[in-house]
Design an enzyme around this catalytic site. Structure first.
Site, PDB file in Angstrom:
ATOM      1  CG  ASN A 291      -1.771   1.189   1.371  1.00 29.79           C
ATOM      2  OD1 ASN A 291      -1.850   2.010   0.459  1.00 29.79           O
ATOM      3  ND2 ASN A 291      -2.431   1.325   2.513  1.00 29.79           N
TER       4      ASN A 291
ATOM      5  CE  LYS B  98      -0.255   3.185   4.742  1.00 27.61           C
ATOM      6  NZ  LYS B  98      -0.250   3.265   6.192  1.00 27.61           N
TER       7      LYS B  98
ATOM      8  CG  HIS C 188      -6.171   1.576   5.132  1.00 31.09           C
ATOM      9  ND1 HIS C 188      -5.762   2.496   6.067  1.00 31.09           N
ATOM     10  CD2 HIS C 188      -5.115   0.754   4.916  1.00 31.09           C
ATOM     11  CE1 HIS C 188      -4.499   2.241   6.389  1.00 31.09           C
ATOM     12  NE2 HIS C 188      -4.087   1.189   5.711  1.00 31.09           N
TER      13      HIS C 188
ATOM     14  CD  GLU D 250      -3.235   5.262   6.759  1.00 28.48           C
ATOM     15  OE1 GLU D 250      -3.272   5.410   5.526  1.00 28.48           O
ATOM     16  OE2 GLU D 250      -2.244   4.815   7.366  1.00 28.48           O
TER      17      GLU D 250
ATOM     18  CD  GLU E 281      -3.761  -3.031   7.127  1.00 24.60           C
ATOM     19  OE1 GLU E 281      -2.612  -3.217   6.718  1.00 24.60           O
ATOM     20  OE2 GLU E 281      -4.409  -2.005   6.882  1.00 24.60           O
TER      21      GLU E 281
ATOM     22  N   GLY F 272       1.701   1.832  10.961  1.00 25.50           N
ATOM     23  CA  GLY F 272       2.650   2.946  10.915  1.00 25.50           C
ATOM     24  C   GLY F 272       3.256   3.321  12.257  1.00 25.50           C
TER      25      GLY F 272
ATOM     26  CB  SER G 232       4.524  -2.028  12.372  1.00 22.87           C
ATOM     27  OG  SER G 232       4.046  -0.731  12.648  1.00 22.87           O
TER      28      SER G 232
ATOM     29  N   GLY H 206       2.776  -1.417   4.276  1.00 23.47           N
ATOM     30  CA  GLY H 206       2.658   0.013   3.982  1.00 23.47           C
ATOM     31  C   GLY H 206       4.040   0.635   3.830  1.00 23.47           C
ATOM     32  N   GLY H 207       4.449   1.380   4.831  1.00 27.98           N
ATOM     33  CA  GLY H 207       5.692   2.151   4.785  1.00 27.98           C
ATOM     34  C   GLY H 207       6.912   1.398   4.272  1.00 27.98           C
TER      35      GLY H 207
END
Ligand code: PGA
Length: 248
Positions: A7, A9, A92, A94, A164, A170, A210, A231-232
């Site tokens: 992802n 983002k 999601h 977010e 999640e 994150g 994470s 993600g990140g």
């Protein structure tokens, strides 16, 4: 076969994505990992052009809860399908928290995605308060039931459920193997009760929150888990390739 989703983002311009994909295509060699990149809308066409002929799929991060019409700024399921998207993230945390998406909207989005031939990655997960007050089970059950309301059992074949936990996204604090296995069990039980044992068994459940090069292999191999949503740590192509290669 492990299902792996990245992802991105709201990160990366088209030029940056082009660079990323050129590197990834030449170095992605796992035939036991089905990889889907959830790119920003602005790079979906480019992504599908560059990835055509490879085994890597293109995903989107969101879609409208309306079919088409006067909804300025929105992107429809048909538009995503048109540019070669195979699946889309829905619910999601977010989007739930920052864009106030409620369960009714999430349910509509899922139905529209499926109607347009897209796969869905439904994201669910408890808050830190839910976790600390032992409400994980209750939260997951409500989120899943409201999101999947009115779906036919055969449609579930195109739905992946991503566990999640909000406190893990994150933050650098991933869930433990034990917590992930518990969540996978809860998720399958809800599907068994509302649909069937067969649907629960066949359901694809993945974990996100994470993930990094140190934890992905053990967490993706947790019991009841079929894949991961990164993600990140997916944003740096070299790091992401190393992560993929670290999966045992
Ligand atoms: P993270 O994000 O890997 O940066 O925690 C996961 C996600 O938001 O899907």
């Amino acid at each position: 076969m492990k299902q792996l989703y990245a992802n991105f983002k709201m990160n990366k311009t088209s030029a940056e994505i082009k660079d990323y994909l050129v590197k990834l295509i030449s170095r992605f060699e796992r035939d036991d990992v089905n990889l889907t990149l959830c790119l920003p809308f602005t790079s979906l066409s480019l992504g599908s052009y560059l990835l055509s002929g490879t085994s890597i799929n293109i995903g989107a991060q969101n879609l409208s809860d309306e079919e088409c019409g006067s909804y300025t700024g929105e992107i429809s399921g048909a538009m995503l399908k048109d540019v070669g998207v195979s699946s889309v993230l829905v619910g999601h945390s977010e989007r739930r928290a920052k864009f106030k998406e409620n369960s009714k909207v999430i349910n509509k989005k899922i139905k529209i995605a499926l109607k347009n031939g897209l796969g869905v990655v439904l994201c669910v997960g408890e808050s830190l308060t839910d976790k600390n007050t032992l409400k994980t089970l209750e939260t997951l059950k409500i989120q899943i039931e409201e999101a999947l309301k009115g779906l036919y059992e055969n449609e579930l074949e195109r739905v992946v459920i991503a566990y999640e936990p909000m406190w893990a996204i994150g933050t650098g604090h991933n869930a433990t193997v034990r917590e992930i296995e518990y969540a996978a069990k809860v998720i399958r039980k809800v599907i068994q009760d509302d649909f069937s044992e067969k649907a629960a068994k066949q359901l694809c459940v993945i974990y996100g929150g994470s993930l990094n090069i140190k934890n992905i292999s053990s967490l993706i191999n947790a019991k009841g888990i079929d894949g991961a949503l990164v993600g990140g740590a997916s944003l740096d192509v070299n790091n992401f390739i190393s992560m993929i290669n670290s999966i045992k």
